[in-house]
Structure formats: structure tokens, C-alpha cells
Scaffold this motif. Structure first.
Motif, PDB file in Angstrom:
ATOM      1  N   ARG A  64      46.908  36.277  21.329  1.00 19.04           N
ATOM      2  CA  ARG A  64      47.579  35.558  20.240  1.00 19.04           C
ATOM      3  C   ARG A  64      46.757  34.327  19.898  1.00 19.04           C
ATOM      4  O   ARG A  64      46.136  33.717  20.768  1.00 19.04           O
ATOM      5  N   LEU A  65      46.772  33.987  18.612  1.00 25.23           N
ATOM      6  CA  LEU A  65      46.134  32.752  18.154  1.00 25.23           C
ATOM      7  C   LEU A  65      47.242  31.796  17.764  1.00 25.23           C
ATOM      8  O   LEU A  65      48.077  32.106  16.914  1.00 25.23           O
ATOM      9  N   ARG A  66      47.240  30.623  18.413  1.00 23.11           N
ATOM     10  CA  ARG A  66      48.310  29.654  18.177  1.00 23.11           C
ATOM     11  C   ARG A  66      47.832  28.549  17.228  1.00 23.11           C
ATOM     12  O   ARG A  66      46.747  27.980  17.417  1.00 23.11           O
ATOM     13  N   PHE A  67      48.618  28.270  16.203  1.00 18.90           N
ATOM     14  CA  PHE A  67      48.351  27.178  15.264  1.00 18.90           C
ATOM     15  C   PHE A  67      49.314  26.052  15.583  1.00 18.90           C
ATOM     16  O   PHE A  67      50.523  26.253  15.547  1.00 18.90           O
ATOM     17  N   ASP A  68      48.782  24.872  15.887  1.00 17.23           N
ATOM     18  CA  ASP A  68      49.697  23.761  16.163  1.00 17.23           C
ATOM     19  C   ASP A  68      49.022  22.432  15.860  1.00 17.23           C
ATOM     20  O   ASP A  68      48.050  22.388  15.105  1.00 17.23           O
ATOM     21  N   GLY A  69      49.530  21.355  16.439  1.00 17.56           N
ATOM     22  CA  GLY A  69      49.011  20.023  16.122  1.00 17.56           C
ATOM     23  C   GLY A  69      49.798  19.445  14.959  1.00 17.56           C
ATOM     24  O   GLY A  69      51.031  19.608  14.904  1.00 17.56           O
ATOM     25  N   ALA A  70      49.087  18.814  14.026  1.00 13.26           N
ATOM     26  CA  ALA A  70      49.734  18.138  12.899  1.00 13.26           C
ATOM     27  C   ALA A  70      50.113  19.151  11.815  1.00 13.26           C
ATOM     28  O   ALA A  70      49.517  19.223  10.747  1.00 13.26           O
ATOM     29  N   VAL A  71      51.103  19.971  12.139  1.00 19.21           N
ATOM     30  CA  VAL A  71      51.549  21.013  11.199  1.00 19.21           C
ATOM     31  C   VAL A  71      53.070  20.956  11.062  1.00 19.21           C
ATOM     32  O   VAL A  71      53.767  20.482  11.965  1.00 19.21           O
ATOM     33  N   ALA A  72      53.572  21.468   9.930  1.00 22.87           N
ATOM     34  CA  ALA A  72      55.021  21.506   9.716  1.00 22.87           C
ATOM     35  C   ALA A  72      55.655  22.529  10.668  1.00 22.87           C
ATOM     36  O   ALA A  72      56.688  22.266  11.276  1.00 22.87           O
ATOM     37  N   THR A  73      55.011  23.692  10.812  1.00 27.99           N
ATOM     38  CA  THR A  73      55.560  24.749  11.654  1.00 27.99           C
ATOM     39  C   THR A  73      54.463  25.327  12.532  1.00 27.99           C
ATOM     40  O   THR A  73      53.558  25.996  12.021  1.00 27.99           O
ATOM     41  N   ALA A  74      54.554  25.077  13.827  1.00 28.06           N
ATOM     42  CA  ALA A  74      53.608  25.732  14.739  1.00 28.06           C
ATOM     43  C   ALA A  74      53.984  27.211  14.809  1.00 28.06           C
ATOM     44  O   ALA A  74      55.166  27.552  14.752  1.00 28.06           O
ATOM     45  N   PHE A  75      52.975  28.069  14.868  1.00 31.13           N
ATOM     46  CA  PHE A  75      53.271  29.502  14.977  1.00 31.13           C
ATOM     47  C   PHE A  75      52.075  30.195  15.601  1.00 31.13           C
ATOM     48  O   PHE A  75      51.023  29.575  15.816  1.00 31.13           O
ATOM     49  N   ALA A 132      46.051  28.985   7.993  1.00 35.26           N
ATOM     50  CA  ALA A 132      46.298  27.541   8.106  1.00 35.26           C
ATOM     51  C   ALA A 132      47.368  27.122   7.098  1.00 35.26           C
ATOM     52  O   ALA A 132      48.223  26.280   7.401  1.00 35.26           O
ATOM     53  N   ASP A 133      47.333  27.741   5.918  1.00 32.46           N
ATOM     54  CA  ASP A 133      48.298  27.368   4.892  1.00 32.46           C
ATOM     55  C   ASP A 133      49.728  27.677   5.326  1.00 32.46           C
ATOM     56  O   ASP A 133      50.650  26.960   4.976  1.00 32.46           O
ATOM     57  N   ARG A 134      49.886  28.746   6.110  1.00 33.52           N
ATOM     58  CA  ARG A 134      51.219  29.098   6.615  1.00 33.52           C
ATOM     59  C   ARG A 134      51.805  27.998   7.489  1.00 33.52           C
ATOM     60  O   ARG A 134      53.017  27.814   7.533  1.00 33.52           O
ATOM     61  N   ALA A 135      50.910  27.325   8.227  1.00 30.81           N
ATOM     62  CA  ALA A 135      51.384  26.313   9.180  1.00 30.81           C
ATOM     63  C   ALA A 135      51.822  25.047   8.469  1.00 30.81           C
ATOM     64  O   ALA A 135      52.638  24.287   8.995  1.00 30.81           O
ATOM     65  N   GLY A 136      51.326  24.813   7.241  1.00 30.80           N
ATOM     66  CA  GLY A 136      51.677  23.599   6.508  1.00 30.80           C
ATOM     67  C   GLY A 136      51.037  22.383   7.159  1.00 30.80           C
ATOM     68  O   GLY A 136      51.649  21.673   7.969  1.00 30.80           O
ATOM     69  N   LEU A 137      49.756  22.145   6.856  1.00 32.55           N
ATOM     70  CA  LEU A 137      49.022  21.059   7.503  1.00 32.55           C
ATOM     71  C   LEU A 137      49.530  19.700   7.025  1.00 32.55           C
ATOM     72  O   LEU A 137      49.792  19.509   5.835  1.00 32.55           O
ATOM     73  N   ASP A 138      49.651  18.779   7.961  1.00 28.52           N
ATOM     74  CA  ASP A 138      49.964  17.383   7.639  1.00 28.52           C
ATOM     75  C   ASP A 138      48.896  16.872   6.670  1.00 28.52           C
ATOM     76  O   ASP A 138      47.701  17.094   6.902  1.00 28.52           O
TER      77      ASP A 138
END
Ligand code: MTE
Ligand code: MO
Length: 369
Positions: A64-75, A132-138
């Protein structure tokens, strides 16, 4: 964590059994054999390998690839989900920033690469920005930090291989979450199941065995970002990080020490490339006879090579020059590429304390009989 690499041998008519030439066993590092460098695309089984910590085990079913940090929704996304998304295919020159280090005098510390820690392969992958766009970057995001599954001790602490890209580079449509290399799923040594490919940059940016992408609002200060992969001068003063590839060429034919015949036409050929998607504008070739006793830097007699159309903005450009040697004896053949920005290869290796970006004029010695 180091697995013995198991190189698949190409099958079928005209297939060649390739294997990279080992530089270190543990972790496994190897360079592309010269015969493979002569190919338009470098076979994956021959492609140089650069590992800091060794090859981690990978199971696409559990990846799995995890997107997190300064994002609206980690996924996170799984492999099958990633495969179902639109892929883009790009031919990309991958070059280790330390390629050519062994030519520098004095030789800086680091892996003693000759000019063979390079290759050009066709990578297929999902543009990173789609996910990245899915995560909603700060909106305050400045960089994205990419994390590999491999780790090892650095300054006494277990450290993963991590590198960041400036946000604009991470979101560039050509920055890929690559799943395929030369039409086949990625092999373990090249980052299976998924690696980052940031075309036009030194390959340290292309994080293998990718498992994490983290948006950050201040510049990343990890060891592979701020301690290694920097141009340092004689006094160790940083002059900046390695970023885009420097303009460079490779002579793939004739082979070193090949016997050529006087009065017979010889095809001198190779590849040339630059960074940042900047095209190669010209390649010039010079044949310097040993008896000329001239300093090749000042010699006239550079001839324009014929350029092939490259397979895209990040692929290398094939070039050739028909040469008929007139005198017997040893010659040095030189090739010098210039890119559309006007950058050209320097006559001698540009020295820096860690031996990065070594792009002097390419040279091969041959004998005419
Ligand atoms: N996870 C991870 N990614 C990595 C590395 C690494 O050690 N670990 N090495 C980097 C360096 S320095 C280079 S030159 C390239 C080499 O890619 P290759 O082994 O597929 O040729 O991978 C880059 N990505
Ligand atoms: Mo590298």
C-alpha cells in the motif's frame, strides 16, 4: 534485508543474457555492462542498481502507498487499485549522481562508478498528482517526501530511504508512480512493486519500493536530502543539492582498445542526454591522434555528429559520426554534447568533494592498424 538478486535472463530469438557488473555485494550495487549501454533502451536485467540499504521484500498483494502529512484526508492505495488508473509511458534516462566518480582526481569517497551507472528505460506509471489531488494538499505545502520500504542505520538510528521533491516537481504530469519498466512489472532490484520516477533529475529522486508520500510545509531535512547528494567544494562548503541531470554523452562504439583499419570507414556512435527535459542540440566528435601532440581542449577538428530523434523529452539521443582514420597508431575519440540551453560538457571532470555530476567530454582510446 539484502536478498541475493535473481536476474532473469531474456528469452527468445536473439536474446542476450544480461547481468549488471557487480560493484558491491552487500548492499548490492552494480553497473550496466557496456554492451547493454549500446542498446537504444537498456534491458532491465542489465540496468545499473544502486541500493543504500539492500532490497526489501515486496509482496504486491500487501503493498500500500500511504498519503499523509499536510493533507485534508490521509488515505492509502493498493497495487490493484493503482494498476486500474490511467498510466503514462515515458522513456527516461536514469543516472546516478555519482556516475563517473572514479574519473575524478583525487577520487572522492563513494561508490567507484565508471561511466556506467546510467541507463534509459521505458517506465509506465500513474502521474503522482492524480493521487495527490485526492488527498487535498494543504495550500502551505512546499514539498512532498517520498519514503521507500528500505531502511538502515544512519548516525546510529534506523532511517528509511527518504527523498523530497519540490511541490511543483512532485505535481508535474511526468512524475510517475511507476509500475512497469520496459513493458514488464518492476523487478525487485528496480523498486518492485512501485517506484517514483521523476524524469530529468539525478536518479536519487526516483525512490524505489515506495510506500509513503507525505506533504510537508517546511523543507525536508533528511540525511539523503541535506547531508548526501549535495555538491560540496574543496572545503566541504555546500553549493546546493544535485537536481537536474547535467548534459552528457557516452561513446558506445567503437569499444575501447578496438583495432580499426586505416582508410576504412568506422561508425563512431553513442547516446547523449541532458536534464529537466532540455533537448540535446548537438554532439561533436574529435579524433585526436597520439602524435598530434595537441591539447584536445584547443584543437580544431571537432565534427558534428548526426543526431537521431529521441523517443521523448527525457530519453537519450542517439548520435553517430562516420570516421575514416588516415594514419595508423593510437587515437583518442572524444564526444561533446551541448544542450538547447547552451550547456556543454567540460573538457575535464568537474571536481567536487562527493564526486557528483561528473560529465566531462566522453573519451575512448582505439588503435588504427
Ligand atoms: N528506496 C530507495 N530508493 C532509491 C535508492 C535506495 O537506496 N533506496 N537509491 C537511489 C539512487 S541513489 C539511485 S541512483 C537510483 C537507482 O535506481 P536503480 O537501482 O533502479 O538503477 O535509485 C534511487 N532510489
Ligand atoms: Mo544514485
Amino acid at each position: 534485508m539484502t536478498a541475493a538478486p535473481d536476474f532473469r535472463v531474456a528469452q527468445g530469438p536473439g536474446a542476450t543474457a544480461w547481468a549488471p557488473e557487480t560493484v558491491t555485494d552487500d548492499p548490492y550495487n552494480a553497473q550496466t555492462p557496456s554492451a547493454a549501454l549500446a542498446q537504444p533502451l537498456t534491458p532491465a536485467g542489465a540496468f545499473f542498481v544502486r541500493d543504500h540499504f539492500g532490497i526489501p521484500p515486496a509482496d504486491p498483494g500487501r503493498w500500500r502507498l500511504r498519503f499523509d502529512g499536510a493533507v485534508a484526508t490521509a488515505f492509502s492505495v493498493g497495487y490493484e487499485e493503482l494498476l486500474a488508473l490511467d498510466h503514462r509511458e515515458l522513456d527516461v534516462v536514469m543516472e546516478c549522481a555519482g556516475n563517473g566518480r572514479s574519473l575524478m582526481r583525487p577520487t572522492p569517497p563513494g561508490l567507484p562508478w565508471s561511466q556506467q551507472a546510467v541507463g534509459c528505460a521505458r517506465f509506465a506509471g500513474v502521474p503522482f498528482h492524480l493521487l495527490a489531488d485526492r488527498a487535498g494538499l494543504d495550500p502551505a505545502t512546499v514539498e512532498v517526501v517520498f519514503t521507500g520500504a528500505d531502511s538502515g542505520p544512519v548516525h546510529g538510528r534506523r532511517t528509511p530511504f527518504e527523498r523530497s521533491l519540490p511541490l511543483a516537481a512532485a505535481r508535474h504530469p511526468d512524475t510517475l508512480l511507476a509500475t512497469r519498466m520496459n513493458g514488464e512489472p518492476l523487478t525487485p532490484e528496480h523498486g518492485a512493486p512501485v517506484r517514483l520516477v521523476a524524469p530529468g533529475r539525478y536518479a536519487v529522486a526516483d525512490v524505489k519500493w515506495l510506500i509513503g508520500a507525505r506533504a510537508v510545509t517546511s523543507p525536508f531535512t533528511g540525511v539523503f536530502q541535506t547531508e548526501q547528494y549535495l555538491y560540496l567544494d574543496l572545503r566541504g562548503t555546500p553549493e546546493g543539492p544535485v537536481t537536474t541531470l547535467r548534459v552528457k554523452s557516452l561513446i558506445t562504439e567503437p569499444a575501447p582498445d578496438e583495432d580499426l583499419r586505416r582508410g576504412h570507414e568506422t561508425l563512431v556512435r553513442g547516446h547523449a542526454w541532458s536534464g529537466g527535459g532540455v533537448p540535446v542540440r548537438s554532439v561533436e566528435v574529435l579524433a585526436a591522434h597520439e602524435d598530434d601532440g595537441r591539447d584536445p581542449d584547443h584543437v580544431r577538428g571537432w565534427h558534428q555528429a548526426v543526431l537521431e530523434a529521441p523517443a521523448g523529452p527525457y530519453a537519450w539521443t542517439g548520435w553517430s559520426y562516420r570516421w575514416t582514420p588516415q594514419q595508423p597508431g593510437p587515437y583518442r575519440l572524444l564526444a561533446r554534447a551541448t544542450d538547447a540551453r547552451g550547456d556543454t560538457q567540460p573538457p575535464r571532470a568537474p571536481w567536487n568533494a562527493r564526486g557528483y555530476g561528473c560529465n566531462p567530454v566522453a573519451s575512448v582510446e582505439v588503435v588504427v592498424v
